[in-house]
Scaffold this motif. Sequence first.
Motif, short mmCIF file in Angstrom:
data_model
loop_
_atom_site.label_atom_id
_atom_site.label_comp_id
_atom_site.label_asym_id
_atom_site.label_seq_id
_atom_site.Cartn_x
_atom_site.Cartn_y
_atom_site.Cartn_z
N PHE A 118 -1.35 -11.08 -7.29
CA PHE A 118 -1.87 -9.74 -7.02
C PHE A 118 -1.03 -9.04 -5.95
CE2 PHE A 118 -4.65 -6.85 -4.64
CZ PHE A 118 -4.95 -5.96 -5.66
N VAL A 119 -0.66 -9.76 -4.91
CA VAL A 119 0.19 -9.17 -3.86
C VAL A 119 1.54 -8.77 -4.45
CG1 VAL A 119 1.42 -9.66 -1.70
CG2 VAL A 119 -0.97 -10.37 -1.97
N ALA A 120 2.11 -9.62 -5.30
CA ALA A 120 3.39 -9.31 -5.95
C ALA A 120 3.24 -8.09 -6.85
CB ALA A 120 3.88 -10.51 -6.76
N TRP A 121 2.10 -7.99 -7.54
CA TRP A 121 1.84 -6.85 -8.41
C TRP A 121 1.77 -5.55 -7.62
CZ3 TRP A 121 -2.37 -3.49 -8.56
CH2 TRP A 121 -2.43 -2.64 -9.67
N VAL A 122 1.07 -5.58 -6.48
CA VAL A 122 0.95 -4.38 -5.64
C VAL A 122 2.32 -3.97 -5.13
CG1 VAL A 122 0.04 -3.48 -3.45
CG2 VAL A 122 -1.46 -4.77 -4.98
N MET A 123 3.11 -4.93 -4.67
CA MET A 123 4.46 -4.61 -4.18
C MET A 123 5.32 -4.05 -5.30
SD MET A 123 5.02 -7.86 -1.62
CE MET A 123 6.68 -7.44 -1.21
N SER A 124 5.18 -4.59 -6.48
CA SER A 124 5.95 -4.11 -7.63
C SER A 124 5.52 -2.69 -7.99
CB SER A 124 5.72 -5.05 -8.82
OG SER A 124 6.38 -4.59 -9.96
N LEU A 125 4.23 -2.41 -7.95
CA LEU A 125 3.72 -1.08 -8.25
C LEU A 125 4.24 -0.06 -7.23
CD1 LEU A 125 1.96 0.81 -9.92
CD2 LEU A 125 0.02 0.15 -8.49
N VAL A 126 4.26 -0.44 -5.97
CA VAL A 126 4.77 0.46 -4.93
C VAL A 126 6.25 0.77 -5.18
CG1 VAL A 126 5.33 0.61 -2.46
CG2 VAL A 126 3.08 -0.19 -3.18
N ASN A 127 7.01 -0.24 -5.55
CA ASN A 127 8.43 -0.02 -5.86
C ASN A 127 8.60 0.85 -7.10
OD1 ASN A 127 9.60 -1.42 -3.68
ND2 ASN A 127 9.30 -3.37 -4.73
N ALA A 128 7.75 0.64 -8.10
CA ALA A 128 7.83 1.46 -9.31
C ALA A 128 7.50 2.92 -9.00
CB ALA A 128 6.87 0.92 -10.38
N LEU A 129 6.49 3.14 -8.16
CA LEU A 129 6.14 4.51 -7.76
C LEU A 129 7.30 5.18 -7.03
CD1 LEU A 129 2.47 3.94 -6.58
CD2 LEU A 129 3.20 5.28 -8.55
N GLY A 130 8.07 4.39 -6.29
CA GLY A 130 9.22 4.92 -5.56
C GLY A 130 10.47 5.00 -6.42
N GLY A 131 10.42 4.47 -7.63
CA GLY A 131 11.57 4.51 -8.52
C GLY A 131 12.65 3.50 -8.15
N LYS A 132 12.28 2.46 -7.40
CA LYS A 132 13.25 1.44 -6.98
C LYS A 132 13.15 0.24 -7.91
CE LYS A 132 12.18 2.64 -2.23
NZ LYS A 132 11.44 2.16 -1.07
N MET A 133 14.29 -0.36 -8.19
CA MET A 133 14.30 -1.57 -9.03
C MET A 133 14.47 -2.78 -8.12
SD MET A 133 16.31 -0.63 -12.54
CE MET A 133 17.90 -0.75 -11.81
N LYS A 134 13.36 -3.24 -7.57
CA LYS A 134 13.37 -4.38 -6.67
C LYS A 134 12.55 -5.50 -7.31
CE LYS A 134 12.51 -5.58 -1.87
NZ LYS A 134 11.93 -5.13 -0.60
N PRO A 135 13.16 -6.66 -7.57
CA PRO A 135 12.42 -7.75 -8.22
C PRO A 135 11.28 -8.27 -7.33
CG PRO A 135 14.74 -8.34 -7.91
CD PRO A 135 14.54 -7.01 -7.30
N THR A 136 10.25 -8.82 -7.96
CA THR A 136 9.14 -9.40 -7.21
C THR A 136 9.62 -10.63 -6.45
OG1 THR A 136 8.45 -10.75 -9.08
CG2 THR A 136 7.41 -8.59 -8.85
N PHE A 137 8.91 -10.95 -5.38
CA PHE A 137 9.34 -12.06 -4.53
C PHE A 137 9.12 -13.42 -5.18
CE2 PHE A 137 4.96 -11.18 -3.29
CZ PHE A 137 4.39 -12.44 -3.28
N LEU A 138 8.34 -13.50 -6.23
CA LEU A 138 8.09 -14.80 -6.85
C LEU A 138 9.29 -15.23 -7.70
CD1 LEU A 138 4.38 -14.41 -7.99
CD2 LEU A 138 5.27 -15.81 -6.13
N LEU A 139 9.35 -14.74 -8.89
CA LEU A 139 10.39 -15.13 -9.84
C LEU A 139 11.04 -13.89 -10.45
CD1 LEU A 139 8.41 -17.96 -11.64
CD2 LEU A 139 10.30 -18.29 -10.07
N GLY A 140 11.08 -12.80 -9.72
CA GLY A 140 11.56 -11.53 -10.25
C GLY A 140 12.94 -11.60 -10.87
N ASP A 141 13.87 -12.27 -10.22
CA ASP A 141 15.23 -12.39 -10.77
C ASP A 141 15.20 -13.22 -12.06
OD1 ASP A 141 16.51 -10.85 -8.81
OD2 ASP A 141 16.56 -12.57 -7.44
N LYS A 142 14.38 -14.26 -12.07
CA LYS A 142 14.27 -15.09 -13.27
C LYS A 142 13.63 -14.31 -14.43
CE LYS A 142 16.07 -18.91 -11.93
NZ LYS A 142 17.32 -19.36 -12.51
N PHE A 143 12.64 -13.46 -14.09
CA PHE A 143 12.01 -12.65 -15.14
C PHE A 143 13.06 -11.77 -15.80
CE2 PHE A 143 7.80 -12.58 -12.55
CZ PHE A 143 7.51 -13.86 -12.98
#
Length: 150
Positions: A118-143
Amino acid sequence: MSDEKNLSDDLNDMLGDAKEGAKKTADKAGEKAKEFAKEAKEAASEFAGDAKEVLSDGKNVAIIAHIHLIGWIIALIMNSNNKTELGSFYIRQMLGLVLLSFLGIIPIIGWILLIVIFVAWVMSLVNALGGKMKPTFLLGDKFQEWFSSL
């Protein structure tokens, strides 16, 4: 009889004036209608352009992808018509988070994992709202690697 003739002439003049006035009014109304139609057509064209821009914006796809599985499917369909890098990035991120969330059925460990997801989801949503492509801290690069076909 001359009064009747004068009255008849006056009535004919009045009738002619009324016809002429009606014609001028109809001409003005026709011009106004054409002007209104032109303005309406321009406004509709502008609206269609704006709608097309909104739908083709990868940021909207990225945000919609965050509405769990249903939003992810909608975002996938929207992105298939007009692929954007930002939209594809967040579609891959959210697929990974959704799949990880199924581990929440494991008692205690899964529940803790759900809080982290859930924390990763919120951080991802914040980045999406900002238009930034930042992978999640869990396995974002692997995804991004695993789901590169999306």
